[in-house]
Design a protein around this motif. Sequence first.
Motif, PDB file in Angstrom:
ATOM      1  N   SER A  94       0.900  -1.301   0.089  1.00  0.00           N
ATOM      2  CA  SER A  94       0.622   0.350  -0.071  1.00  0.00           C
ATOM      3  C   SER A  94       0.698   1.179   0.141  1.00  0.00           C
ATOM      4  CB  SER A  94      -1.298  -0.238   0.968  1.00  0.00           C
ATOM      5  OG  SER A  94      -1.794   1.537   1.439  1.00  0.00           O
ATOM      6  N   PRO A 139      -6.693   5.127  -1.893  1.00  0.00           N
ATOM      7  CA  PRO A 139      -5.545   4.314  -2.463  1.00  0.00           C
ATOM      8  C   PRO A 139      -5.716   2.838  -2.046  1.00  0.00           C
ATOM      9  CG  PRO A 139      -3.962   5.174  -0.371  1.00  0.00           C
ATOM     10  CD  PRO A 139      -5.544   6.453  -0.634  1.00  0.00           C
ATOM     11  N   VAL A 140      -6.690   2.288  -2.620  1.00  0.00           N
ATOM     12  CA  VAL A 140      -6.987   0.732  -2.552  1.00  0.00           C
ATOM     13  C   VAL A 140      -6.383  -0.184  -3.225  1.00  0.00           C
ATOM     14  CG1 VAL A 140      -8.543   1.529  -1.985  1.00  0.00           C
ATOM     15  CG2 VAL A 140      -9.276   1.266  -4.382  1.00  0.00           C
ATOM     16  N   TRP A 164      -4.173  -0.781  -8.034  1.00  0.00           N
ATOM     17  CA  TRP A 164      -3.097  -0.945  -9.026  1.00  0.00           C
ATOM     18  C   TRP A 164      -4.397  -1.442  -9.869  1.00  0.00           C
ATOM     19  CZ3 TRP A 164      -1.320  -4.578  -6.284  1.00  0.00           C
ATOM     20  CH2 TRP A 164      -0.368  -5.797  -6.748  1.00  0.00           C
ATOM     21  N   THR A 171      -2.254   3.525  -9.639  1.00  0.00           N
ATOM     22  CA  THR A 171      -2.883   3.614  -8.706  1.00  0.00           C
ATOM     23  C   THR A 171      -4.249   3.295  -8.437  1.00  0.00           C
ATOM     24  OG1 THR A 171      -0.948   4.129  -7.148  1.00  0.00           O
ATOM     25  CG2 THR A 171      -3.227   4.725  -6.222  1.00  0.00           C
ATOM     26  N   ARG A 223      -7.512   5.373  -6.815  1.00  0.00           N
ATOM     27  CA  ARG A 223      -8.079   5.913  -5.724  1.00  0.00           C
ATOM     28  C   ARG A 223      -9.421   5.934  -5.192  1.00  0.00           C
ATOM     29  NH1 ARG A 223      -3.593   8.636  -3.799  1.00  0.00           N
ATOM     30  NH2 ARG A 223      -4.292  10.123  -1.708  1.00  0.00           N
ATOM     31  N   ASN A 230      -7.850  -1.579   2.838  1.00  0.00           N
ATOM     32  CA  ASN A 230      -6.882  -1.371   1.995  1.00  0.00           C
ATOM     33  C   ASN A 230      -8.436   0.211   2.119  1.00  0.00           C
ATOM     34  OD1 ASN A 230      -4.558  -1.612   0.267  1.00  0.00           O
ATOM     35  ND2 ASN A 230      -5.801  -3.315   0.167  1.00  0.00           N
ATOM     36  N   GLY A 290      -7.364   3.564   5.071  1.00  0.00           N
ATOM     37  CA  GLY A 290      -7.505   4.702   4.392  1.00  0.00           C
ATOM     38  C   GLY A 290      -7.763   5.629   5.308  1.00  0.00           C
ATOM     39  N   SER A 302      -5.755  -5.416  -5.250  1.00  0.00           N
ATOM     40  CA  SER A 302      -5.663  -4.306  -4.026  1.00  0.00           C
ATOM     41  C   SER A 302      -4.737  -4.909  -3.590  1.00  0.00           C
ATOM     42  CB  SER A 302      -6.354  -4.930  -2.794  1.00  0.00           C
ATOM     43  OG  SER A 302      -6.013  -6.442  -3.372  1.00  0.00           O
ATOM     44  N   PHE A 303      -3.855  -3.638  -2.786  1.00  0.00           N
ATOM     45  CA  PHE A 303      -3.011  -3.470  -1.923  1.00  0.00           C
ATOM     46  C   PHE A 303      -2.435  -4.874  -1.071  1.00  0.00           C
ATOM     47  CE2 PHE A 303      -2.781   0.848  -4.090  1.00  0.00           C
ATOM     48  CZ  PHE A 303      -2.055   1.139  -5.301  1.00  0.00           C
ATOM     49  N   ASP A 304      -1.358  -5.184  -1.104  1.00  0.00           N
ATOM     50  CA  ASP A 304      -1.292  -6.045  -0.085  1.00  0.00           C
ATOM     51  C   ASP A 304      -0.979  -4.961   1.466  1.00  0.00           C
ATOM     52  OD1 ASP A 304      -0.141  -8.349   1.068  1.00  0.00           O
ATOM     53  OD2 ASP A 304       1.720  -8.098   1.215  1.00  0.00           O
ATOM     54  N   LEU A 305      -1.831  -5.719   1.832  1.00  0.00           N
ATOM     55  CA  LEU A 305      -1.543  -5.364   3.229  1.00  0.00           C
ATOM     56  C   LEU A 305      -2.263  -5.908   4.072  1.00  0.00           C
ATOM     57  CD1 LEU A 305      -1.792  -2.419   4.653  1.00  0.00           C
ATOM     58  CD2 LEU A 305      -3.999  -1.738   4.138  1.00  0.00           C
TER      59      LEU A 305
END
Length: 732
Positions: A332, A349-350, A352, A358, A360, A384, A388, A580-583
Amino acid sequence: MATEAQPPIAAQQPTDIVPDPTRTERAKAAFKEQRGHAGARTKEWLAVNDLDHADVIELAERRKQHRYDAQVAQRQRTVAEAHGRLARAKMQAEADGGVSAGNLSGLAGRVAAEEAKLAALQATPVLPATSREISAARTGKKATRAAIVAGGGLMSLPAMGAAVEQTAHGQPMLLAALGVAAGYGWYLVSRPFVAGQPVPAPNTQMPQLAAPINLTKTDTQPQPGVRAFDAPPPPALTVDELEQALRNIGEVKPNEQIQILAVPQRERDGSTTVVFDLPPRTTVAELKKKLPRLAGALGRDVSMVDIEKAGSEVRTSLWMTDRDPFEDTRPSPLLATPSQIDAWKDGVPVAWNKRGNTIRLAINNQSYVIAGMTRSGKGVGASNLIVGTGFDPRINLRIVAGKNNGEWDPHAKTGVAATYFKPNPARLLALLNALLADKDRREAALGELGKSKLVGPVIEQIGGIELLVIDELATYTRPGKPLRDEILEALIELSAVAAGAGILMVLITQYPEADVIPQALAMNCGARWAMRVENGQQSNAILGGGQASAGRDASKFDPPRPGFGWLVNPFAGVTDLARSFDLDEDERGEITGLLEKAAKIREGAGRLAGKWDDPIEKHLLNATGLSSSGGGPKKDGQPGRFVLRHTPEQTMQMDALRGCLIAMNDLGREMAQTDEMAELIGGGMDEERLGELLRAAGAGGTTKITVPHKAGRVNGYRRAPIADALAFLEGK
């Protein structure tokens, strides 16, 4: 016999003999030849032919590093200026109270944001020069040399050293360009010219004329059948291949053709972009419907091809890559820059998209549905978004868990979630009724402000944005669940009429079926994220009817990847693939780390859970007798008795009381003097200020105590009055 007379000796010489050239004539001829060599060598120098490709790459990368260093220096100056403004504001506040706490908080937030930007910039590596940057470096070198020649006639010989290029190649070339014919410099540029021959520096030992040294490079010549290292890579797509693919899917008829506006260009990352006009009979929108077929015709997966409208209805920007853009995970962006955001305007930002950009998502007039089967990554996608939103203190998070585990506990333990409780249908219904009642209050407030719906400038005036998060929606809405009908009725009403008043929802489920999310509810959730599901019917339940037949089918991901799905993004007006971004929380603790930073932002804005006048929690307390503010008394999602709310002054008093008790523990005594406790507390605390806080907290004044190494009795505090004052403020 008489002999014939012989002519004089001179008369026997041929009549066409050319006399030997004079010394002057020989000098003129030699100088003419030398001028020719010098001119040819100067021409090659101006064309930068004396530099090979590796030299130009090195030049481009030096320039890129210089630009990066300049950006870092500018960002460092900005950080220093922000610190200066904050320091001046603090001094002014201490002197005359002329700066409000809110302004100080805002300045502190800007300092943190600038520091985060600097850290992110310093953590970003300087990438190798691109082909465009290399080309620009070569062009810039040509321009520099041309400028030297153009200005050389006006420069005196002593000033020439300041203008000459600082390379071994540049110095003798400048001598030739300026017409300086003197000594060894003239020899260097006027000797016989061989194309590509390097020019030695002036301090190079003069070669012997009888055996000239061959300086022509031969070790970089490519071997037969081997591509040279500096040759451009082959294009990933040719115009003919593109046109044939469009014909194969029926988008371009036999008597039609496309018009190329920007030829296919391959980037260093292996992607290719081309801009072209379709025949006027069709449109970009029609081509998008055929994207899976076009990807197949180009020999790619649909995730490797992207189409965008580039202006008119027929102007198409096609992007294609040789590698799956969703293959690798990405962290993220909030991990690099955990600073305050404007979720209403700029979004959170969640994920890509295919092109690596990115995505959003804004918390603005739209509710969300995030759905997918078990292990599809819907929880990561939802995290995410929800984490955020914690970085915008105007958003009031109301989290209703669908399971009794600790997945959402960090939001409560950090004080970011205004409301948090675990599965409890009756409390969920009470919360929905509280939000419906607050909708009426909000609409009345908007009317007084002359607004028909919520707009950015009045968010804080009506109490912020309410964001209701319901995880595992099926826990409450599947047939047979307690209070199902009442809960669904309230959800449908909220989704239909409350968005304009700033009350939005995020619904998360692994059962995207019509009896879990009825059409009347789903249709009012404009933003939808469909991760892997079992069949096309479930995919349509999320994305809308007919989407699966149009190629947007979340049951056909091959291979399936966590957090990967079809995203309906109403803010960009597109439906496209996104990951999704890795979180991670369980292994890396990233969610807690981010929420702790978000809590500091909320603390500065006075919006930590339980620290502000919350009308929703007041309603829940009146309706149930229990509070779920910040997750309840133990911050674990279990509602309990009313949690006391303290003023900022009381919070400072409690901090001072706790600091004194810790100081006594460190000293190993049941009593201590005010000055020694202040020293141990630190943080700028002094004896006078600590005494004021203790008296205001109810610990009373100092009394006579006995401490080691002090003669007689001295003034100080005993543990009991301080502990009693703290217990009173904590409501014990």
